[in-house]
Design a protein around this motif. Structure first.
Motif, mmCIF file in Angstrom:
data_model
loop_
_atom_site.group_PDB
_atom_site.id
_atom_site.type_symbol
_atom_site.label_atom_id
_atom_site.label_comp_id
_atom_site.label_asym_id
_atom_site.label_seq_id
_atom_site.Cartn_x
_atom_site.Cartn_y
_atom_site.Cartn_z
ATOM 1 N N GLY A 198 -0.969 9.537 1.091
ATOM 2 C CA GLY A 198 -0.029 9.597 2.207
ATOM 3 C C GLY A 198 1.412 9.551 1.747
ATOM 4 O O GLY A 198 2.268 10.293 2.252
ATOM 5 N N ILE A 199 1.694 8.701 0.778
ATOM 6 C CA ILE A 199 3.057 8.626 0.217
ATOM 7 C C ILE A 199 3.436 9.954 -0.412
ATOM 8 O O ILE A 199 4.543 10.469 -0.220
ATOM 9 N N ARG A 200 2.496 10.509 -1.154
ATOM 10 C CA ARG A 200 2.747 11.806 -1.805
ATOM 11 C C ARG A 200 3.045 12.900 -0.774
ATOM 12 O O ARG A 200 3.833 13.824 -1.032
ATOM 13 N N ALA A 201 2.419 12.765 0.411
ATOM 14 C CA ALA A 201 2.619 13.773 1.459
ATOM 15 C C ALA A 201 3.842 13.492 2.324
ATOM 16 O O ALA A 201 4.152 14.272 3.221
ATOM 17 N N GLY A 202 4.522 12.339 2.074
ATOM 18 C CA GLY A 202 5.767 12.084 2.776
ATOM 19 C C GLY A 202 5.793 10.881 3.691
ATOM 20 O O GLY A 202 6.802 10.622 4.360
ATOM 21 N N LEU A 203 4.713 10.105 3.749
ATOM 22 C CA LEU A 203 4.696 8.911 4.599
ATOM 23 C C LEU A 203 5.322 7.724 3.873
ATOM 24 O O LEU A 203 5.290 7.643 2.641
ATOM 25 N N ARG A 204 5.868 6.791 4.641
ATOM 26 C CA ARG A 204 6.335 5.532 4.074
ATOM 27 C C ARG A 204 5.125 4.718 3.621
ATOM 28 O O ARG A 204 4.095 4.691 4.300
ATOM 29 N N ALA A 205 5.262 4.039 2.491
ATOM 30 C CA ALA A 205 4.129 3.310 1.917
ATOM 31 C C ALA A 205 3.563 2.288 2.896
ATOM 32 O O ALA A 205 2.340 2.209 3.105
ATOM 33 N N ALA A 206 4.443 1.482 3.503
ATOM 34 C CA ALA A 206 3.965 0.434 4.408
ATOM 35 C C ALA A 206 3.253 1.030 5.614
ATOM 36 O O ALA A 206 2.223 0.507 6.067
ATOM 37 N N ASP A 207 3.781 2.129 6.147
ATOM 38 C CA ASP A 207 3.147 2.773 7.302
ATOM 39 C C ASP A 207 1.779 3.329 6.931
ATOM 40 O O ASP A 207 0.794 3.161 7.665
ATOM 41 N N ALA A 208 1.726 4.019 5.790
ATOM 42 C CA ALA A 208 0.457 4.612 5.362
ATOM 43 C C ALA A 208 -0.602 3.539 5.161
ATOM 44 O O ALA A 208 -1.744 3.668 5.616
ATOM 45 N N ARG A 209 -0.230 2.451 4.483
ATOM 46 C CA ARG A 209 -1.195 1.387 4.205
ATOM 47 C C ARG A 209 -1.694 0.740 5.498
ATOM 48 O O ARG A 209 -2.889 0.494 5.677
#
Length: 276
Positions: A198-209
Motif C-alpha cells: 500500500g505504501i508503495r502504491a501511494g498510501l500513508r503507512a499508518a492508514d494502510a496498516r
C-alpha cells in the motif's frame, strides 16, 4: 471436544511455570475469561516485571522461583518453557510432580520423552498459539498413556477458555504446530506485506496498516460467524475480469507454494528440536 468452554471445578488450581509470552497469556487468559479466579492461578518466572504485571492485571498468585510454585501443589502444572530449556526443569521437579497432571506446551518434545522424565505424572501435550493472549487462540491437545480421559477433557476445557481447543493424536500435533502454531506470524507477515504494498502504491503507512488490520479482523470474524468456505468468500469479492481477479491470479500460486514450503520448514525444525 467442542470449542465451547466446559465448566471447570471450582476448587481447581493451575500453576504455570514460565510467564513469558505464552505462559503469561495462558495465566492471564484463564482469569480474564472468567474460567478461574485469580487466586487459583499460580505463575512463576525469573522476570519480576512480568510477574508484577500478572498480579496487577489478573490477580494471579506469583512466585519468584518454580520450586515454590511446585511446593504449593497445584492440581495442574503447565510447563510453558522453551524446548531448549525444558530438560533441566523436568529433572529438577520429576519427584515433586509425581501424581500431578502436567501439561507441556514445548514444541517437538514427545509424550514418550516427557513421561520418561516424569515418572508418576499424568502428562498431556498442548500446542497453543499466541492469540490465546486475546482469548482467540487455537490449541491442539493430546494425552499420554499416563493420562486418563478426564485429564484430557480438563486440559481441553482449560484451553477452550482461551479460544478453540481440539483433541488430536500425537502424530497430528507437529502438523498443527507448523500450521496453526506458526500461523500468527504468517498472518502478521501478510499484513506487513500488504501494508508495504500500500505504501508503495501511494498510501500513508499508518492508514494502510490500520485498514489492512481492520480488514483481516473483519474477514476472520465473518468466516468464523458464517462457517462459509474461504473459496466461497473469495468468490463474493471477486468480479469476473475485475481487479481482485487480476490480483489473485498473481498472488495465489506464490502464496500457496509459500505456505506449503513454510509448513515443511517448520516441521523440519520441529524434528530437529525433538532430536535435541
Amino acid at each position: 471436544m467442542s470449542d465451547s468452554l466446559n465448566a471447570l471445578p471450582a476448587d481447581l488450581t493451575v500453576g504455570v511455570i514460565g510467564a513469558g509470552s505464552m505462559g503469561g497469556a495462558i495465566a492471564r487468559g484463564l482469569v480474564q475469561s472468567g474460567a478461574m479466579a485469580g487466586e487459583r492461578v499460580l505463575a512463576c518466572d525469573h522476570n519480576a516485571d512480568k510477574l508484577s504485571a500478572l498480579a496487577r492485571e489478573a490477580g494471579v498468585r506469583t512466585f519468584a522461583g518454580s520450586e515454590k510454585l511446585v511446593a504449593a501443589k497445584p492440581a495442574v502444572v503447565i510447563l510453558a518453557v522453551k524446548p531448549q530449556v525444558l530438560a533441566p526443569v523436568l529433572e529438577a521437579y520429576a519427584a515433586a510432580l509425581a501424581g500431578t497432571l502436567v501439561v507441556s506446551i514445548a514444541a517437538g518434545v514427545t509424550l514418550a520423552t516427557l513421561e520418561a522424565a516424569l515418572p508418576g505424572a499424568r502428562v498431556v501435550r498442548v500446542m497453543p498459539n499466541l492469540p490465546v493472549s486475546v482469548r482467540s487462540g487455537a490449541s491442539a491437545v493430546c494425552g499420554g498413556a499416563s493420562a486418563n480421559a478426564e485429564d484430557v477433557e480438563l486440559v481441553a476445557a482449560l484451553f477452550a477458555a482461551l479460544g478453540s481447543a481440539k483433541v488430536m493424536r500425537e502424530d497430528q500435533l507437529d502438523a498443527e504446530g507448523a500450521v496453526v502454531g506458526c500461523a500468527p506470524a504468517y498472518f502478521a507477515l501478510m499484513v506487513d506485506a500488504l501494508t508495504r504494498a500500500g505504501i508503495r502504491a501511494g498510501l500513508r503507512a499508518a492508514d494502510a496498516r490500520e485498514m489492512v488490520n481492520a480488514t483481516m479482523l473483519g474477514v476472520a470474524e465473518s468466516l468464523a460467524a458464517s462457517g462459509e468456505h474461504p473459496r466461497a468468500y473469495m468468490e463474493r469479492v471477486t468480479s469476473p475480469g475485475g481487479t481482485t481477479a487480476a490480483a489473485l491470479y498473481e498472488l495465489e500460486p506464490a502464496l500457496v507454494d509459500g505456505c506449503y514450503d513454510a509448513v515443511d520448514a517448520a516441521l523440519a525444525r520441529t524434528a530437529e528440536l525433538a532430536r535435541g
